[in-house]
Design an enzyme around this catalytic site. Structure first.
Site, PDB file in Angstrom:
ATOM      1  N   TYR A 127       0.844  -1.201   0.000  1.00 20.02           N
ATOM      2  CA  TYR A 127       0.000   0.000   0.000  1.00 20.02           C
ATOM      3  C   TYR A 127       0.874   1.244   0.000  1.00 20.02           C
ATOM      4  O   TYR A 127       1.964   1.232   0.587  1.00 20.02           O
ATOM      5  CB  TYR A 127      -0.894   0.035   1.246  1.00 20.02           C
ATOM      6  CG  TYR A 127      -2.057  -0.913   1.254  1.00 20.02           C
ATOM      7  CD1 TYR A 127      -2.445  -1.634   0.127  1.00 20.02           C
ATOM      8  CD2 TYR A 127      -2.806  -1.099   2.415  1.00 20.02           C
ATOM      9  CE1 TYR A 127      -3.523  -2.504   0.161  1.00 20.02           C
ATOM     10  CE2 TYR A 127      -3.896  -1.957   2.454  1.00 20.02           C
ATOM     11  CZ  TYR A 127      -4.244  -2.663   1.326  1.00 20.02           C
ATOM     12  OH  TYR A 127      -5.321  -3.518   1.363  1.00 20.02           O
ATOM     13  N   SER A 138     -14.365  -3.313   1.365  1.00 24.22           N
ATOM     14  CA  SER A 138     -15.189  -2.746   0.296  1.00 24.22           C
ATOM     15  C   SER A 138     -16.670  -2.800   0.646  1.00 24.22           C
ATOM     16  O   SER A 138     -17.515  -3.098  -0.197  1.00 24.22           O
ATOM     17  CB  SER A 138     -14.934  -3.465  -1.041  1.00 24.22           C
ATOM     18  OG  SER A 138     -15.483  -2.734  -2.117  1.00 24.22           O
ATOM     19  N   LEU A 143     -22.238   3.037  -2.158  1.00 27.50           N
ATOM     20  CA  LEU A 143     -23.264   2.810  -1.144  1.00 27.50           C
ATOM     21  C   LEU A 143     -23.147   3.818  -0.005  1.00 27.50           C
ATOM     22  O   LEU A 143     -23.817   3.674   1.011  1.00 27.50           O
ATOM     23  CB  LEU A 143     -23.142   1.387  -0.582  1.00 27.50           C
ATOM     24  CG  LEU A 143     -23.450   0.261  -1.568  1.00 27.50           C
ATOM     25  CD1 LEU A 143     -23.066  -1.086  -0.973  1.00 27.50           C
ATOM     26  CD2 LEU A 143     -24.923   0.275  -1.950  1.00 27.50           C
TER      27      LEU A 143
END
Length: 307
Positions: free
Chosen positions: A53, A215, A222
């Site tokens: 990351y 997620s 959402l």
């Protein structure tokens, strides 16, 4: 804050896990350090990251941010159950032909050294296989992880993006070598990605493996901005998907207004309501997003809302 045992382990983690994948890309170091302080103050004791990351051009930067946060002292390292991952390429020229996705014993040994150095710690509480490696045998994998566990450099082993049968094979092999095996599986799960309900969630529940959902907002669609995608977010093709499912998203927004709750928090509360789920990963870019997400643990959806 609510807490739960992570799978068969005796380790309790907060049901909200701080995901750090935005640190170093969409979130600069100053804001990242502030978010981590706020998370601990809010009772979040579980931080998740990965060695590559925030992305393949800045491999390791997120772990470096976290390491500098730990180095500030004040019991920061002691207050955090630290999870990172191994498998992805680190774009390290010294890896030579091994600079590819995989979980060889050679690569695990090399890459944990890098993670420990960047994180400025001597141990990782949960070391996760980021993806399955079908080239490497479970005998080789469990030998590698057993050595690290005996050395005290890792506490537990987890998986990510595994199928149900992958977890079953892993646990059978671990039992043969008298090792605890997997305590967790990190998997994509949300209101519109329910495939894990077929095999992954039942398998995890049967095997005593905790599940960490990522997620949960489907890249933000959402989370209240479904039909107005945020260009700063890590969208998963949000605009096209949102238009295709406009009717569903409109009904979901209506339900959330009736409940008097933010869409993002309702979406996460729905995930947390599944009995096989231990916790959900938050991926805040800002301190405000973190503060808003804390409500998710408190929402109890009745049978009508769940339906």
């Amino acid at each position: 804050m609510q807490y739960t045992y992570l799978g068969r382990s005796g380790m309790k983690v907060s049901r909200l896990c701080l995901g750090t994948y935005n640190f170093g890309s969409f979130t600069d170091e100053t804001d990242a350090l502030r978010i981590m302080d706020l998370a601990v103050d809010a009772g979040i004791n579980f931080f998740d990251t990965a060695n590559h990351y925030p992305d393949f051009t800045n491999c390791g930067r997120t772990e470096e941010f976290m390491g500098r946060w730990f180095a500030q002292g004040g019991g920061r390292r002691e207050k955090v159950i630290l999870a990172t991952k191994v498998s992805q390429p680190m774009m390290d020229g010294a890896d030579g032909p091994n600079n590819e996705a995989g979980l060889s014993k050679y690569k695990i040994r090399r890459h944990i050294e890098g993670s420990l150095k960047r994180l400025q710690t001597d141990h990782i509480d949960l070391y996760q296989m980021h993806h399955i490696d079908r080239r490497t045998s479970w005998e080789e994998l469990w030998e590698a992880f057993r050595i690290l566990a005996y050395q005290g450099r890792i506490g537990y082993v987890g998986s990510s993006n595994f199928a149900g049968w992958n977890m079953a094979l892993a646990q059978a092999a671990a039992k043969e070598c008298n090792f605890l095996g997997l305590v967790s599986e990190q998997h994509k799960y949300n209101l519109v990605c329910r495939l894990p309900e077929l095999e992954v969630l039942p398998a995890a529940a049967h095997l005593g493996i905790g599940v960490i959902a990522y997620s949960t907002l489907k890249g933000g669609v959402l989370g209240g901005k479904a039909l107005k995608p945020d260009p700063k977010s890590r969208s998963e093709g949000a605009r096209g998907w949102s238009e295709e499912h406009r009717a569903q998203l409109t009904e979901f927004s209506k339900l959330c207004r009736e409940l008097g709750e933010d869409e993002a928090n309702v979406a996460m509360a729905w995930v947390l309501a599944h009995p096989a789920l231990n916790c959900v990963i938050l991926g805040p870019r800002t301190a405000g997003q973190l503060k808003g997400a804390l409500r998710a643990c408190e929402i109890k959806l009745d049978s009508g809302a769940m339906k």
